[in-house]
Design an enzyme around this catalytic site. Structure first.
Site, PDB file in Angstrom:
ATOM      1  N   ASN A 124       3.670   6.969  -3.004  1.00 47.42           N
ATOM      2  CA  ASN A 124       3.100   7.804  -2.149  1.00 47.42           C
ATOM      3  C   ASN A 124       3.670   7.836  -0.728  1.00 47.42           C
ATOM      4  O   ASN A 124       3.148   8.226   0.250  1.00 47.42           O
ATOM      5  CB  ASN A 124       1.535   7.587  -1.863  1.00 47.42           C
ATOM      6  CG  ASN A 124       1.298   6.283  -1.380  1.00 47.42           C
ATOM      7  OD1 ASN A 124       2.024   5.271  -1.391  1.00 47.42           O
ATOM      8  ND2 ASN A 124      -0.054   6.121  -0.645  1.00 47.42           N
ATOM      9  N   GLU A 125       4.990   7.319  -0.408  1.00 47.92           N
ATOM     10  CA  GLU A 125       5.616   6.992   0.583  1.00 47.92           C
ATOM     11  C   GLU A 125       5.694   8.443   1.448  1.00 47.92           C
ATOM     12  O   GLU A 125       5.553   8.262   2.604  1.00 47.92           O
ATOM     13  CB  GLU A 125       6.952   6.718   0.515  1.00 47.92           C
ATOM     14  CG  GLU A 125       6.836   5.155   0.107  1.00 47.92           C
ATOM     15  CD  GLU A 125       6.731   4.769  -1.205  1.00 47.92           C
ATOM     16  OE1 GLU A 125       6.771   3.577  -1.598  1.00 47.92           O
ATOM     17  OE2 GLU A 125       6.205   5.393  -2.037  1.00 47.92           O
TER      18      GLU A 125
ATOM     19  N   GLY B 253       4.819   0.180  -2.894  1.00 51.66           N
ATOM     20  CA  GLY B 253       5.316  -1.084  -3.330  1.00 51.66           C
ATOM     21  C   GLY B 253       4.564  -1.834  -4.546  1.00 51.66           C
ATOM     22  O   GLY B 253       5.391  -2.545  -5.374  1.00 51.66           O
TER      23      GLY B 253
ATOM     24  N   LEU C  80       4.274  -2.657   0.684  1.00 50.29           N
ATOM     25  CA  LEU C  80       4.764  -3.409   1.797  1.00 50.29           C
ATOM     26  C   LEU C  80       3.395  -3.286   2.972  1.00 50.29           C
ATOM     27  O   LEU C  80       2.968  -2.378   3.213  1.00 50.29           O
ATOM     28  CB  LEU C  80       5.863  -2.634   2.153  1.00 50.29           C
ATOM     29  CG  LEU C  80       7.157  -2.987   1.390  1.00 50.29           C
ATOM     30  CD1 LEU C  80       8.320  -2.032   1.621  1.00 50.29           C
ATOM     31  CD2 LEU C  80       7.487  -4.441   1.605  1.00 50.29           C
TER      32      LEU C  80
END
Length: 275
Positions: free
Chosen positions: A152-153, A129, A84
């Site tokens: 990896n957020e 994403g 994103l």
């Protein structure tokens, strides 16, 4: 949609239907019945609202074209998809943020539940994403050894939505997914192959495309109805929560993204990119 004829490696002409769009390029090999969807949004194929809408629209078009299979890949060097567009989440307009989130929900459902088999040819880095798009396909072929993939957020100070997490659990299992998600781990091609995040590792894009076609050719003698019903049964548990809780998921993401702590983390990340 225009048609073009190209000469393949065996010096025989194959009929391709071709459509070129601003952020996507699509071809359909009429002989094989295989579509190729190529992401082309420099510099990193970041998923903003317009790009997501275009991907969803193209998936609908492929459904209408009744293709036999699809390959998803990138036209950019070293990047499959960076996920994103983080700038969309920095001091966001709440209305646009909500639309981005709902469009991504719908795009994921469309890709995850396609009526035709799909292959992700991962020819570059694929965080967040981008990893989700790859995991949503039926088969993943990754070019190695120098690229990485993962959700990896947490390293960005944000939380992957539940359906991101559920998708990873469906691919690599509960324990490996929990470690991956909480640590925000990015896997090399070899590591991804070892844990089952990707299905094959190859040295270059041409080999990856060929592997993708070989996988799709497995379905030549399989009933499309049997394929779709089997896929729906296996994937129903993963999608059902989102289908039942789309508004709940939207409210969680919007609230968390608008929080001061997350906005601070996003700001710091964007500053690091400038350096």
């Amino acid at each position: 949609m225009l048609r073009r004829y190209i000469l393949n490696k065996t010096n025989t002409f194959i009929n391709y239907r071709y459509a070129s769009q601003s952020m996507l390029q699509s071809t359909i090999d009429d002989k094989l019945g295989i579509a190729t969807l190529v992401m082309n949004k420099p510099p990193v194929n970041s998923l903003n609202l317009e790009f997501l809408e275009e991907i969803k629209s193209q998936l609908t078009q492929f459904k209408n074209d009744k293709i036999r299979g699809m390959i998803l890949t990138s036209d950019l060097q070293k990047i499959f998809c960076a996920g994103l567009d983080i700038t969309e989440f920095s001091n966001p307009n709440p209305e646009r943020l909500s639309k981005i989130c709902t469009t991504f929900q719908d795009t994921w459902l469309a890709l995850y539940l396609t009526q035709f088999p799909t292959v992700a040819v991962i020819n570059g880095h694929s965080p967040a994403g981008g990893c989700l798009l790859a995991m949503s396909c039926d088969y993943r072929v990754m070019v190695g050894p120098n690229y990485t993939i993962g959700l990896n957020e947490t390293k960005l100070g944000i939380v992957a939505p539940k359906w991101f997490q559920d998708c990873m659990v469906a691919v690599i299992g509960q324990r490996k997914a929990e470690v991956s998600l909480t640590t925000g781990k990015m896997y090399t091609t070899d590591q991804a192959l070892q844990i089952g995040l990707v299905d094959e590792s190859v040295p270059d894009v041409d080999n990856a495309i060929n592997k993708g076609i070989q996988f799709l050719n497995n379905f030549q003698k399989i009933s499309p109805w049997a394929y779709k019903m089997t896929k729906d049964i296996r994937r129903q548990p993963t999608v059902q929560w989102l289908i039942d809780n789309k508004q709940k998921d939207l409210d969680f993401v919007v609230k968390s993204m608008m929080s001061p702590n997350v906005q601070k983390s996003i700001g710091l990340y964007l500053q690091s990119l400038k350096k």
